[in-house]
Design a protein around this motif. Structure first.
Motif, PDB file in Angstrom:
ATOM      1  N   UNK A   1     -39.965 -91.060  19.445  1.00 24.55           N
ATOM      2  CA  UNK A   1     -40.965 -92.092  19.167  1.00 24.55           C
ATOM      3  C   UNK A   1     -42.245 -91.425  18.706  1.00 24.55           C
ATOM      4  N   UNK A   2     -42.968 -92.111  17.827  1.00 26.76           N
ATOM      5  CA  UNK A   2     -44.237 -91.607  17.310  1.00 26.76           C
ATOM      6  C   UNK A   2     -45.334 -92.643  17.510  1.00 26.76           C
TER       7      UNK A   2
ATOM      8  N   UNK B   1     -33.935 -87.269  11.047  1.00 30.94           N
ATOM      9  CA  UNK B   1     -35.059 -88.200  11.133  1.00 30.94           C
ATOM     10  C   UNK B   1     -36.306 -87.510  10.595  1.00 30.94           C
ATOM     11  N   UNK B   2     -37.059 -88.229   9.786  1.00 31.93           N
ATOM     12  CA  UNK B   2     -38.294 -87.672   9.220  1.00 31.93           C
ATOM     13  C   UNK B   2     -39.506 -88.202   9.962  1.00 31.93           C
ATOM     14  N   UNK B   3     -40.430 -87.335  10.253  1.00 30.97           N
ATOM     15  CA  UNK B   3     -41.730 -87.729  10.789  1.00 30.97           C
ATOM     16  C   UNK B   3     -42.652 -87.949   9.605  1.00 30.97           C
ATOM     17  N   UNK B   4     -43.261 -89.112   9.577  1.00 26.73           N
ATOM     18  CA  UNK B   4     -44.051 -89.480   8.408  1.00 26.73           C
ATOM     19  C   UNK B   4     -45.412 -88.793   8.406  1.00 26.73           C
TER      20      UNK B   4
ATOM     21  N   UNK C   1     -45.581 -87.235  18.078  1.00 27.54           N
ATOM     22  CA  UNK C   1     -44.153 -87.532  18.130  1.00 27.54           C
ATOM     23  C   UNK C   1     -43.554 -86.849  19.341  1.00 27.54           C
ATOM     24  N   UNK C   2     -42.752 -87.602  20.096  1.00 30.34           N
ATOM     25  CA  UNK C   2     -42.123 -87.082  21.299  1.00 30.34           C
ATOM     26  C   UNK C   2     -40.624 -87.288  21.225  1.00 30.34           C
ATOM     27  N   UNK C   3     -39.867 -86.257  21.576  1.00 25.68           N
ATOM     28  CA  UNK C   3     -38.416 -86.352  21.728  1.00 25.68           C
ATOM     29  C   UNK C   3     -38.108 -86.231  23.216  1.00 25.68           C
ATOM     30  N   UNK C   4     -37.337 -87.171  23.733  1.00 28.99           N
ATOM     31  CA  UNK C   4     -37.048 -87.219  25.162  1.00 28.99           C
ATOM     32  C   UNK C   4     -35.618 -87.714  25.369  1.00 28.99           C
ATOM     33  N   UNK C   5     -35.112 -87.630  26.593  1.00 30.13           N
ATOM     34  CA  UNK C   5     -33.746 -88.111  26.845  1.00 30.13           C
ATOM     35  C   UNK C   5     -33.544 -89.574  26.470  1.00 30.13           C
ATOM     36  N   UNK C   6     -34.590 -90.397  26.594  1.00 31.74           N
ATOM     37  CA  UNK C   6     -34.505 -91.801  26.196  1.00 31.74           C
ATOM     38  C   UNK C   6     -35.684 -92.149  25.299  1.00 31.74           C
ATOM     39  N   UNK C   7     -35.494 -93.182  24.481  1.00 29.90           N
ATOM     40  CA  UNK C   7     -36.591 -93.640  23.630  1.00 29.90           C
ATOM     41  C   UNK C   7     -37.707 -94.254  24.470  1.00 29.90           C
TER      42      UNK C   7
ATOM     43  N   UNK D   1     -39.351 -96.307  17.267  1.00 27.12           N
ATOM     44  CA  UNK D   1     -38.519 -95.658  18.280  1.00 27.12           C
ATOM     45  C   UNK D   1     -37.067 -95.618  17.814  1.00 27.12           C
ATOM     46  N   UNK D   2     -36.411 -94.443  17.949  1.00 28.66           N
ATOM     47  CA  UNK D   2     -35.037 -94.271  17.490  1.00 28.66           C
ATOM     48  C   UNK D   2     -34.197 -93.571  18.542  1.00 28.66           C
ATOM     49  N   UNK D   3     -32.883 -93.840  18.475  1.00 28.26           N
ATOM     50  CA  UNK D   3     -31.894 -93.147  19.302  1.00 28.26           C
ATOM     51  C   UNK D   3     -30.693 -92.862  18.419  1.00 28.26           C
TER      52      UNK D   3
END
Length: 347
Positions: A249-250, A225-228, A285-291, A210-212
């Protein structure tokens, strides 16, 4: 039995890897702090700060994450979560505002994924050997699965906010809540808040997968950011995104597994069947307002499988990137909301 354990869906911060960009000028070097927490690793990157400040910040980061672990861990018998789990009381149980917020988010996403994201699935996680209990020496039989399932269900847990005090309440005495599916996301958001409190407005923080990010990196460009690629045999990049101040997060089933009775046993447990998932979806993988939100959604979508997950993504308007295994190759799918963050894709 061979055990392979790694946080599924590792996200690689390209700005932290050598060779991704030319070295920045000496005046704009990058500070990178690292450590361990929650059975995984944390990392903080920011434009250069002094060695003295970096050391002080590292101590504050570790203290904050140690506090989060003490709140959420199922591996620590004296954590706040395990005290609730070990209690047989059906009365409202006082918890911190942070715990109430985490559980509220998890219950909301659980409802929207028709129970696929289930933080009460702990007995099944433990039965299949992915919790504090030992790995089974043989595949659990249906009676064991049914017994564990009888102790699960989001309908048995609720959050109460009363007179500025938060409570959790269960209606099954042996209900077991496992917040490992959202713990890294919460901790990443918590680190981001610490950076802001420290007056640092340009950073990339990560806890496990998880990243921010906020602001620009040391080169004055966006954090990338790279998705593996979903394989346990190499660290290859599948896609690159600019998360632009969001959390990401993935979840995947390709690095946290073991082999039992000739089968690969995934850590992703379907609450409906009580068994590890066997579908072709291998990474979400999801991108959202918060991790925290991203971490909750990626788990639920991963459980659902490709077709059901796509329907939820389209209904909820989520920014999602999915990778499926089709024979010997991988196929990808992304929502229109995710494509806005995409910088490049490597098929």
């Amino acid at each position: 039995m061979t055990l392979h354990f790694w946080r599924a869906g590792i996200l690689l911060a390209l700005t932290l890897l050598t060779g991704c960009d030319p070295a920045p000028p000496a005046a704009e070097q990058q500070s990178v702090l690292e450590g361990k927490t929650m059975g995984t690793f944390w990392r903080v990157s920011t434009p250069a700060i002094t060695a003295e400040r970096a050391q002080a910040l590292r101590v504050k980061i570790q203290a904050r994450l140690d506090g989060d672990d003490q709140l959420l861990s199922t591996w620590k018998s004296d954590s706040a979560l395990m005290r609730f789990n070990d209690s047989t009381s059906l009365e409202p149980w006082p918890v911190s505002e942070a715990m109430a917020d985490i559980v509220t988010t998890a219950l909301r996403v659980g409802a929207k994924t028709e129970g696929a994201m289930d933080i009460t699935v702990g007995p099944l996680v433990n039965l299949w050997g992915f919790g504090p209990d030992k790995q089974p020496v043989k595949t659990p039989d249906q009676s064991q699965i049914d017994t564990a399932k009888a102790r699960t269900g989001l309908q048995h847990l609720r959050v109460i906010n009363q007179a500025q005090q938060q409570f959790l309440q269960k209606d099954l005495a042996d209900l077991y809540v496992d917040l490992s599916t959202v713990g890294e996301g919460y901790a990443a958001d918590h680190l981001a808040r610490l950076m802001e409190q420290e007056g640092i407005s340009r950073y990339l923080v990560s806890v496990g997968g998880a990243l921010v990010s906020r602001g620009m990196n040391a080169q004055g460009t966006a954090w990338r950011v790279a998705i593996q690629k979903p394989t346990d045999s190499e660290n290859a990049v599948q896609a690159i995104v600019d998360i632009n101040g969001h959390g990401i997060s993935t979840s995947g089933n390709y690095r946290n597994y073991y082999e039992l009775d000739g089968k690969r046993i995934s850590h992703v447990i379907d609450p409906q069947t009580g068994r590890p998932v066997e579908h072709k979806l291998v990474s979400v993988t999801v991108i959202a307002p918060t991790a925290l939100e991203a971490d909750a959604w990626d788990t639920g979508l991963m459980v659902l499988g490709k077709e059901k997950a796509q329907a939820v993504v389209q209904r909820e308007g989520l920014a999602v990137y999915m990778i499926s295994r089709e024979g010997d190759r991988f196929t990808t799918w992304m929502s229109p909301q995710f494509s806005a963050f995409l910088l490049s894709e490597k098929n």
